[in-house]
Design a protein around this motif. Structure first.
Motif, PDB file in Angstrom:
ATOM      1  N   MET A 198       0.547  -1.202  -0.099  1.00 18.84           N
ATOM      2  CA  MET A 198      -0.020  -0.186  -0.476  1.00 18.84           C
ATOM      3  C   MET A 198       1.580   1.312  -0.004  1.00 18.84           C
ATOM      4  O   MET A 198       0.758   2.261  -0.727  1.00 18.84           O
ATOM      5  CB  MET A 198      -0.925   0.172   1.512  1.00 18.84           C
ATOM      6  CG  MET A 198      -2.187   1.342   1.360  1.00 18.84           C
ATOM      7  SD  MET A 198      -1.444   3.029   2.358  1.00 18.84           S
ATOM      8  CE  MET A 198      -0.951   1.744   4.293  1.00 18.84           C
ATOM      9  N   LEU A 199       2.219   1.628   1.300  1.00 15.96           N
ATOM     10  CA  LEU A 199       2.596   2.675   1.332  1.00 15.96           C
ATOM     11  C   LEU A 199       3.807   2.353  -0.621  1.00 15.96           C
ATOM     12  O   LEU A 199       3.899   3.471  -1.002  1.00 15.96           O
ATOM     13  CB  LEU A 199       3.542   2.136   2.180  1.00 15.96           C
ATOM     14  CG  LEU A 199       3.095   2.244   3.445  1.00 15.96           C
ATOM     15  CD1 LEU A 199       4.288   1.602   4.594  1.00 15.96           C
ATOM     16  CD2 LEU A 199       2.679   3.731   4.450  1.00 15.96           C
ATOM     17  N   LYS A 200       4.032   1.379  -1.108  1.00 18.82           N
ATOM     18  CA  LYS A 200       4.359   1.312  -1.906  1.00 18.82           C
ATOM     19  C   LYS A 200       4.307   2.374  -3.537  1.00 18.82           C
ATOM     20  O   LYS A 200       4.459   2.932  -4.116  1.00 18.82           O
ATOM     21  CB  LYS A 200       4.833   0.027  -2.624  1.00 18.82           C
ATOM     22  CG  LYS A 200       5.544   0.184  -3.737  1.00 18.82           C
ATOM     23  CD  LYS A 200       6.318  -0.798  -4.766  1.00 18.82           C
ATOM     24  CE  LYS A 200       7.344  -1.566  -5.716  1.00 18.82           C
ATOM     25  NZ  LYS A 200       7.514  -2.486  -6.280  1.00 18.82           N
ATOM     26  N   SER A 201       2.395   1.919  -3.442  1.00 17.58           N
ATOM     27  CA  SER A 201       1.178   2.668  -4.108  1.00 17.58           C
ATOM     28  C   SER A 201       1.330   4.084  -4.138  1.00 17.58           C
ATOM     29  O   SER A 201       1.386   5.316  -5.293  1.00 17.58           O
ATOM     30  CB  SER A 201       0.262   2.533  -3.880  1.00 17.58           C
ATOM     31  OG  SER A 201      -0.600   2.568  -2.903  1.00 17.58           O
ATOM     32  N   PHE A 202       2.054   4.705  -3.072  1.00 16.34           N
ATOM     33  CA  PHE A 202       2.315   5.769  -2.362  1.00 16.34           C
ATOM     34  C   PHE A 202       3.560   6.743  -2.638  1.00 16.34           C
ATOM     35  O   PHE A 202       4.141   7.802  -2.374  1.00 16.34           O
ATOM     36  CB  PHE A 202       1.884   6.604  -1.381  1.00 16.34           C
ATOM     37  CG  PHE A 202       0.035   6.460  -1.593  1.00 16.34           C
ATOM     38  CD1 PHE A 202      -1.149   7.345  -1.184  1.00 16.34           C
ATOM     39  CD2 PHE A 202      -0.708   5.325  -0.038  1.00 16.34           C
ATOM     40  CE1 PHE A 202      -2.118   7.298  -1.380  1.00 16.34           C
ATOM     41  CE2 PHE A 202      -1.764   5.148  -0.182  1.00 16.34           C
ATOM     42  CZ  PHE A 202      -2.671   6.144  -0.586  1.00 16.34           C
ATOM     43  N   GLY A 203       4.139   5.871  -3.271  1.00 12.67           N
ATOM     44  CA  GLY A 203       6.269   6.085  -3.889  1.00 12.67           C
ATOM     45  C   GLY A 203       6.690   5.980  -2.589  1.00 12.67           C
ATOM     46  O   GLY A 203       7.601   6.143  -2.600  1.00 12.67           O
TER      47      GLY A 203
END
Length: 370
Positions: free
Chosen positions: A72-77
């Protein structure tokens, strides 16, 4: 003697009202016993995360929760290794919802959120945006919002208190419909099909008869669970009004004679059309009680004997007086139950007697034990 008089009185009153009870049958609307085929809800399911928990989320030992947070955090960069995540304020959950028929994009539906890890409580949590998919794998709704558990869990000092299930909650109107499910109200040949909730030949025939009496010969009873209706040309532009007119028609549904018995709780549920042949019923009980006592036998003085311990056993058999009743063939199961209650039979006794009556062939009903 008094019990016998009470029993005879009850049976006499019951026999007097049986013809009236059988003649007065209930009527109901067609919409309460049948539905239009093709008009149904669809189940949706999704996997998501609930955040904002006060240390009651999943433990750090659950790999799937840590991986979900990292993705999930990866989808926000943000690139974070799941091994670096130590938060207990997040819980992995499954989200379920029902997509009703004829809903349009933009409509909202309710969601149910349940923990799938070892979270202690979802109270106060926020469900992050979660796609909800149908069985075909397509996304039909997206859900997000606060979770209402309707309960709590608190502990401290070695004691704890819990109300309801804090690991399951709901989000009313929390999912937004993104895609419409096509619903086919009318078949290509211009007909509507009614599906009975409880297939029955008599009920299906009465539904067809009621529709034909109201609109003319437009319905055909295909089988005990299906009635096919041709839409009259006068209703081509008002199919909804035509279906509503059919649903409001009253019929007299028929049901098979059935008795449902729950032996665990002693619950008996029966229909009014259950009948019996003439039968004699005896209700009584046999109890056996065994008592064992220990006695000490002392020898007389200067006899040279020794002290002896003896075991005495007594058996007491008690048989209660059996209450015998003869029920006429016009009696119903309601009369039997009333008479058995009058002579003091317990629910367990009544269940045993009904089973014995069924085995003897005197009880005309489908006896189901759950």
């Amino acid at each position: 003697m008094r019990r016998l008089i009470i029993m005879i009185t009850i049976l006499s009153c019951a026999m007097a009202i049986v013809p009236t009870a059988l003649a007065a049958s209930s009527i109901t609307r067609i919409k309460d016993v049948a539905k239009v085929q093709g008009v149904r809800a669809n189940q949706l399911v999704g996997y998501g995360l609930v955040t904002g928990l006060a240390g009651t989320g999943d433990s750090n030992t659950l790999v799937q929760t840590r991986q979900s947070i990292a993705n999930m955090l990866k989808s926000f960069g943000l690139t974070v290794s799941d091994s670096q995540l130590k938060s207990k304020n997040v819980a992995a959950v499954m989200v379920t919802a029902q997509l009703p028929a004829f809903v349009k994009p933009g409509d909202t539906i309710d969601m149910t959120i349940s923990s799938m890890g070892d979270a202690k409580s979802l109270q106060g949590g926020i469900l992050l945006q979660t796609p909800l998919k149908a069985a075909n794998g397509q996304v039909y709704a997206v859900g997000q919002g606060p979770v209402s558990t309707g309960g709590y869990s608190a502990s401290g000092g070695g004691s704890s208190q819990q109300k309801n299930f804090p690991t399951t909650g709901t989000t009313p109107n929390g999912a937004i419909v993104e895609r419409e499910v096509p619903s086919q109200l009318i078949s290509p040949n211009g007909s509507i099909t009614l599906a009975l909730s409880q297939p029955d030949f008599t009920t299906a025939a009465r539904i067809g008869e009621a529709i034909n009496n109201r609109f003319g010969p437009i319905s055909t009873t295909r089988d005990p669970g299906t009635v096919v209706i041709s839409v009259p040309s006068a209703y081509d532009s008002d199919v909804v009004g035509f279906v509503a007119s059919i649903e409001e028609l009253y019929i007299n549904p028929d049901t098979i004679a059935k008795i449902i018995i729950n032996e665990r709780t002693g619950t008996i549920v029966m229909g009014s059309n259950v009948t019996i042949d003439e039968v004699a019923v005896a209700q009584g009980g046999l109890s056996v009680r065994i008592d064992r006592t220990t006695d000490v036998s002392q020898p007389p003085p200067f006899s040279g004997g020794s002290t002896v311990v003896t075991n005495n056993t007594s058996v007491d058999v008690k048989e209660d007086k059996a209450n015998v009743m003869v029920l006429p063939s016009t009696a119903s199961v309601g009369d039997v139950v009333n008479a058995l209650n009058a002579i003091g039979a317990t629910p367990r006794d009544i269940i045993s007697i009904l089973q014995a009556m069924k085995a003897s062939g005197a009880l005309h009903a489908d006896l189901q034990i759950i």
